[in-house]
Scaffold this motif. Structure first.
Motif, short mmCIF file in Angstrom:
data_model
loop_
_atom_site.label_atom_id
_atom_site.label_comp_id
_atom_site.label_asym_id
_atom_site.label_seq_id
_atom_site.Cartn_x
_atom_site.Cartn_y
_atom_site.Cartn_z
N TRP A 72 0.82 -1.21 0.00
CA TRP A 72 0.00 0.00 0.00
C TRP A 72 0.86 1.26 0.00
CZ3 TRP A 72 -1.45 2.93 4.77
CH2 TRP A 72 -2.47 3.85 4.55
N LEU A 73 1.75 1.40 0.96
CA LEU A 73 2.57 2.60 1.05
C LEU A 73 3.60 2.68 -0.06
CD1 LEU A 73 3.18 3.03 4.90
CD2 LEU A 73 1.55 4.23 3.43
N ARG A 74 4.07 1.56 -0.54
CA ARG A 74 5.04 1.59 -1.65
C ARG A 74 4.42 2.22 -2.88
NH1 ARG A 74 6.44 -1.59 -5.96
NH2 ARG A 74 5.04 -3.31 -5.40
N HIS A 75 3.18 1.86 -3.18
CA HIS A 75 2.52 2.44 -4.35
C HIS A 75 2.22 3.91 -4.13
CE1 HIS A 75 2.37 -1.31 -6.42
NE2 HIS A 75 1.60 -1.90 -5.51
N PHE A 76 1.86 4.29 -2.92
CA PHE A 76 1.69 5.72 -2.64
C PHE A 76 2.99 6.46 -2.90
CE2 PHE A 76 -2.06 5.77 0.62
CZ PHE A 76 -2.95 5.57 -0.42
N ALA A 77 4.09 5.96 -2.34
CA ALA A 77 5.37 6.65 -2.46
C ALA A 77 5.79 6.83 -3.91
CB ALA A 77 6.45 5.88 -1.69
N GLU A 78 5.53 5.82 -4.74
CA GLU A 78 5.92 5.90 -6.15
C GLU A 78 5.23 7.09 -6.85
OE1 GLU A 78 4.85 2.11 -7.68
OE2 GLU A 78 6.62 1.09 -6.86
N GLY A 79 4.00 7.36 -6.45
CA GLY A 79 3.28 8.46 -7.08
C GLY A 79 3.92 9.81 -6.86
N TYR A 80 4.65 9.96 -5.76
CA TYR A 80 5.24 11.25 -5.42
C TYR A 80 6.59 11.50 -6.09
CZ TYR A 80 1.47 11.71 -2.09
OH TYR A 80 0.23 11.82 -1.52
N ALA A 81 7.01 10.60 -6.97
CA ALA A 81 8.23 10.84 -7.75
C ALA A 81 8.08 12.09 -8.60
CB ALA A 81 8.55 9.63 -8.61
N ASP A 82 6.87 12.40 -9.02
CA ASP A 82 6.57 13.62 -9.76
C ASP A 82 6.30 14.73 -8.74
OD1 ASP A 82 5.45 15.73 -11.18
OD2 ASP A 82 4.20 14.45 -12.44
N PRO A 83 7.09 15.79 -8.70
CA PRO A 83 6.91 16.83 -7.68
C PRO A 83 5.60 17.58 -7.79
CG PRO A 83 8.53 17.52 -9.32
CD PRO A 83 8.26 16.07 -9.57
N ARG A 84 4.90 17.46 -8.91
CA ARG A 84 3.60 18.12 -9.05
C ARG A 84 2.50 17.39 -8.30
NH1 ARG A 84 2.38 17.88 -15.11
NH2 ARG A 84 3.07 15.74 -14.63
N VAL A 85 2.72 16.11 -7.97
CA VAL A 85 1.68 15.30 -7.33
C VAL A 85 1.52 15.73 -5.88
CG1 VAL A 85 1.04 12.98 -6.60
CG2 VAL A 85 2.01 13.35 -8.88
N MET A 86 0.30 16.13 -5.53
CA MET A 86 -0.02 16.59 -4.19
C MET A 86 -0.83 15.57 -3.39
SD MET A 86 1.18 19.67 -3.48
CE MET A 86 2.72 19.19 -4.27
N ALA A 87 -1.43 14.59 -4.06
CA ALA A 87 -2.23 13.58 -3.36
C ALA A 87 -2.26 12.30 -4.18
CB ALA A 87 -3.65 14.08 -3.13
#
Length: 364
Positions: A102-117
């Motif tokens: 669960w948290l691994r997939h969340f963390a991957e999304g934040y590789a793009d600095p524009r992603v806020m949620a």
């Protein structure tokens, strides 16, 4: 870019969910990508807070806090945000368990600095062991779960669903925290939409913000037997209409209802057609599902009309904590601050508005 540290906030309010809360915490502690910390925020229940504090007094990485604001889920989440240390703050329902990645997939999304949620997929676990034959998948939001009609994969959305979601800390710095007066506090009417209002407010404060749902970030959400009945279905649909009226008043009908219009125009007619087809083929529950969709739409519409009238008369208000209270940017991170008066975008603002605890709505 290094992976962000993630704080996980779990809000609890009743000892009736004791085993569920322990299971939720255990699922966080078993993550393939470890959380920086787990914060258990207890909503105005000192006996539960003391019991949980004793349970986890020797557990590293788990902190038990009292809700520092008015009763309700929104203030509890804001307490967790203010006390957390992570660059990202994730939220998990107290009656849900997260899959190992669960948290691994969340963390991957934040590789793009524009992603806020980044949000995930929530799967129902029915108390009876199976979905009621009449219960349409298009209305799984009634029980706080991902509903049929949402896009699959990792996709951009208007808003995430609060029980399985994460936000970059700078999102709260920019937009403030969860609004009270729209969420849940254990009352009889199951309102919601607090995460929808926050996400709309966030994208107005940060027009470049990207909000995602990644359906690989899965949690399993327990649905008690009482919520498997049509009476709850109808009450939740009506409450959703009431909540949507507040969101539309705050954000404007165009933004506040844009996803709902697509849902009503495309997803629901297809669901009714499938139900009628199944009825013609003598498949169990087909007519019931078609009827439930129609009833749900009409009931939600009725709630929206009533909520709109109440909002125009000033009978329902939101209170939005400012960025310094929600995001801890005033040099006092780790200490919840009092709720402020920074309302935005035409929202009427008061202190301590009553909330009602329910499930996330049909918002994405």
């Amino acid at each position: 870019m290094s992976a962000p540290g993630i704080s996980v906030v779990i809000c609890a309010y009743t000892e009736d969910r004791w085993a569920d809360v322990l299971a939720a915490v255990s699922s966080v502690r078993a993550q393939s990508r470890p959380a920086l910390e787990t914060l258990l925020v207890v909503d105005h229940n000192e006996a539960l807070r003391e019991r949980l504090a004793k349970e986890y007094e020797e557990a590293g990485g788990v902190r038990v806090l009292a809700n520092a604001g008015p009763r309700g889920l929104s203030a509890g989440r804001n307490t967790g945000i203010a006390a957390s240390r992570g660059e990202v703050v994730a939220f998990l329902d107290d009656d849900a368990v997260a899959e190992r990645d669960w948290l691994r997939h969340f963390a991957e999304g934040y590789a793009d600095p524009r992603v806020m949620a980044v949000g995930g997929r929530t799967v129902p676990v029915w108390a009876s062991g199976r979905r009621p034959a009449w219960f349409p998948e298009e209305f799984d939001w009634v029980v706080g779960c991902t509903y049929k009609g949402l896009p699959r994969g990792r996709v951009r959305v208007r808003n995430v669903l609060g029980g399985n979601a994460s936000f970059r800390r700078s999102a709260f710095d920019a937009a403030g925290g969860f609004a009270t007066g729209i969420g849940r506090d254990g009352g009889e009417r199951p309102l919601g939409c607090e995460e929808t209002e926050l996400c709309i407010r966030l994208t107005r404060a940060r027009p470049d913000a990207v909000l995602l749902i990644d359906d690989r970030a899965v949690i399993h959400h327990r649905v008690p037997e009482a919520r498997e009945h049509f009476a709850y279905f109808r009450a939740r649909a009506y409450a959703e209409g009431l909540s949507k009226a507040l969101v539309a008043r705050s954000a404007g009908a165009d933004k506040g209802l844009e996803s709902e219009r697509r849902y009503a125009a495309r997803v629901l007619p297809a669901g009714v057609a499938r139900g009628l087809r199944d009825a013609l083929l003598a498949r169990p529950g087909g007519a019931g599902r078609a009827g439930a969709i129609v009833a749900g739409v009409l009931t939600a519409a009725g709630g929206y009309v009533v909520g709109s009238v109440r909002a125009r008369r000033g009978g329902a208000t939101l209170s939005v904590p400012p960025a310094t209270a929600a995001g801890g940017t005033a040099g006092a991170r780790g200490t919840p601050e009092p709720h402020g008066t920074a309302g935005t975008h035409g929202t009427a603002v008061t202190h301590g508005a009553a909330e009602t605890r329910g499930e996330g709505g049909a918002d994405v």
